[in-house]
Design a protein around this motif. Structure first.
Motif, PDB file in Angstrom:
ATOM      1  N   MET A  80      76.075  92.765 -35.302  1.00  0.00           N
ATOM      2  CA  MET A  80      75.970  93.874 -34.359  1.00  0.00           C
ATOM      3  C   MET A  80      76.155  93.319 -32.949  1.00  0.00           C
TER       4      MET A  80
ATOM      5  N   ASP B  55      73.636 106.054 -32.971  1.00  0.00           N
ATOM      6  CA  ASP B  55      73.382 106.476 -34.334  1.00  0.00           C
ATOM      7  C   ASP B  55      72.752 105.398 -35.173  1.00  0.00           C
ATOM      8  N   ASP B  56      72.901 104.119 -34.780  1.00  0.00           N
ATOM      9  CA  ASP B  56      72.378 103.068 -35.644  1.00  0.00           C
ATOM     10  C   ASP B  56      71.106 102.494 -35.038  1.00  0.00           C
ATOM     11  N   LEU B  57      70.323 103.343 -34.426  1.00  0.00           N
ATOM     12  CA  LEU B  57      69.100 102.900 -33.783  1.00  0.00           C
ATOM     13  C   LEU B  57      68.019 102.652 -34.816  1.00  0.00           C
ATOM     14  N   SER B  58      67.366 101.504 -34.690  1.00  0.00           N
ATOM     15  CA  SER B  58      66.297 101.205 -35.622  1.00  0.00           C
ATOM     16  C   SER B  58      65.196 100.498 -34.856  1.00  0.00           C
TER      17      SER B  58
ATOM     18  N   LYS C 260      63.561  94.150 -35.711  1.00  0.00           N
ATOM     19  CA  LYS C 260      63.134  93.450 -36.926  1.00  0.00           C
ATOM     20  C   LYS C 260      61.971  92.512 -36.682  1.00  0.00           C
TER      21      LYS C 260
ATOM     22  N   ASP D 289      63.318  95.203 -44.711  1.00  0.00           N
ATOM     23  CA  ASP D 289      64.365  96.121 -44.243  1.00  0.00           C
ATOM     24  C   ASP D 289      64.109  97.528 -44.741  1.00  0.00           C
TER      25      ASP D 289
ATOM     26  N   ILE E  83      61.394  99.090 -42.755  1.00  0.00           N
ATOM     27  CA  ILE E  83      61.883  99.554 -41.455  1.00  0.00           C
ATOM     28  C   ILE E  83      62.529 100.922 -41.600  1.00  0.00           C
ATOM     29  N   ASP E  84      63.346 101.068 -42.646  1.00  0.00           N
ATOM     30  CA  ASP E  84      63.983 102.368 -42.877  1.00  0.00           C
ATOM     31  C   ASP E  84      62.943 103.456 -43.076  1.00  0.00           C
TER      32      ASP E  84
ATOM     33  N   GLY F 289      70.433 101.353 -45.210  1.00  0.00           N
ATOM     34  CA  GLY F 289      69.470 101.646 -44.155  1.00  0.00           C
ATOM     35  C   GLY F 289      69.861 101.121 -42.800  1.00  0.00           C
ATOM     36  N   GLY F 290      69.572  99.843 -42.546  1.00  0.00           N
ATOM     37  CA  GLY F 290      69.765  99.349 -41.179  1.00  0.00           C
ATOM     38  C   GLY F 290      71.170  98.889 -40.867  1.00  0.00           C
ATOM     39  N   GLY F 291      72.109  99.137 -41.739  1.00  0.00           N
ATOM     40  CA  GLY F 291      73.458  98.613 -41.539  1.00  0.00           C
ATOM     41  C   GLY F 291      74.333  99.468 -40.662  1.00  0.00           C
TER      42      GLY F 291
ATOM     43  N   GLY G 105      76.484 102.460 -38.845  1.00  0.00           N
ATOM     44  CA  GLY G 105      76.070 103.713 -38.217  1.00  0.00           C
ATOM     45  C   GLY G 105      76.337 104.902 -39.115  1.00  0.00           C
TER      46      GLY G 105
END
Lengths: 143, 157
Positions: free
Chosen positions: A1, A11-14, A17, A40, A43-44, B109-111, B113
């Protein structure tokens, strides 16, 4: 990333870690370890929980024809979603926050101005001086 | 329960951003993400506690995705997480599929977008309607019941 450009909704905000990993370590029992895949997945689940809570709180907020999701909406949302058990501790956090806010407000009011120990004339001349300095900085920037 | 004094905290600003991924969500009071942070803490602890019970039941020393999956499927409160664990391999799978499930879960999940957005949309729909996941379970439940009825028929012979 390698996203260094941040513009608009992401959109890929998390959740970070490292932070979550630390929390997991604090929460896990001493005799059980957490697999990386599991972290992981956790986290989801957390992100999903945020969406769930936010969505529910938002609906409650809209029903009250308010535009800002307030603390009360979150509390009602938790009840609606069956997370009543969380309420006592969440309310403590709310009270702490309110208390902190009051302290901040008092600071603003009683003010650095009145407490600065300087007379009005001194403050006025200081203000003029600061203005002049700012103007000078602006001029040099322009050049 | 467990000690509630954690050193680490969730980033409040990040929580607010995640909230606002939902276009319906507009303004958010300052206290709101702070409260959600606390609720999230309690949620995570609850999830870990429950999942570890499954870990112990399996005499394992590592909490795996399969343990989490079983916990989520068994507890009503975690219904909204069903879609997330869909790709996780079931406990009956071998170690190989366990790894696949893990990377699958990671990709899901975290991959990327796109996948995250799809999950998000699916989850939003599930959260709002609440029907899909539960329907599947009811169908599965009915299927099991039918099997039992058939067995009874044989016994009555």
């Amino acid at each position: 990333m390698s996203d260094n450009e941040r513009g608009g909704p992401e959109d890929d905000l998390s959740l970070p870690k490292a932070t979550v990993q630390k929390l997991i370590n604090e929460m896990m029992p001493d005799d059980i370890a957490c697999a990386k895949d599991t972290r992981d997945l956790l986290i989801d689940c957390c992100v999903e929980f945020i969406h769930l809570l936010a969505s529910e709180a938002n609906e409650i907020c809209e029903k009250e024809t308010k535009k800002t999701i307030a603390a009360e909406h979150v509390i009602t949302a938790l009840k609606a979603l069956g997370f009543d058990a969380y309420l006592p501790e969440v309310e403590v956090v709310l009270q702490d926050h309110k208390t902190q806010q009051k302290v901040k407000d008092k600071d603003k009011k009683s003010g650095r101005l009145e407490n600065s120990g300087r007379s009005e004339e001194e403050l006025l001349s200081e203000q003029l001086r600061l203005l002049a300095e700012a103007k000078e900085r602006f001029r040099t920037q322009q050049q | 329960m467990r000690n509630r004094k954690y050193k680490t905290k969730f980033p409040v600003a990040r929580i607010k951003k995640i909230m606002q991924m939902d276009e319906d969500v507009g303004k958010v009071a300052q206290a709101t993400p702070i409260l959600i942070s606390k609720a999230l803490e309690l949620f995570m602890q609850s999830l870990i506690d429950e999942a570890c019970m499954e870990t112990r039941a399996k005499n394992a020393k590592r909490l795996t995705a399969a343990h989490l999956k079983k916990t989520i499927l068994e507890k009503d409160q975690f219904d909204f997480l069903r879609d997330i664990v869909e790709n996780v391999a079931d406990p009956q799978g071998d170690a190989g599929s366990g790894q696949k499930g893990g990377s699958g879960g990671g990709a899901g999940g975290g991959g990327t977008g796109a996948t995250a957005a799809a999950d998000f949309a699916g989850a939003m729909a599930a959260a709002r309607k609440g029907a899909p996941a539960k329907l599947t379970d009811r169908i599965k439940g009915k299927a099991t019941a039918k099997d039992e009825d058939e067995d009874d028929d044989y016994d009555n012979e």
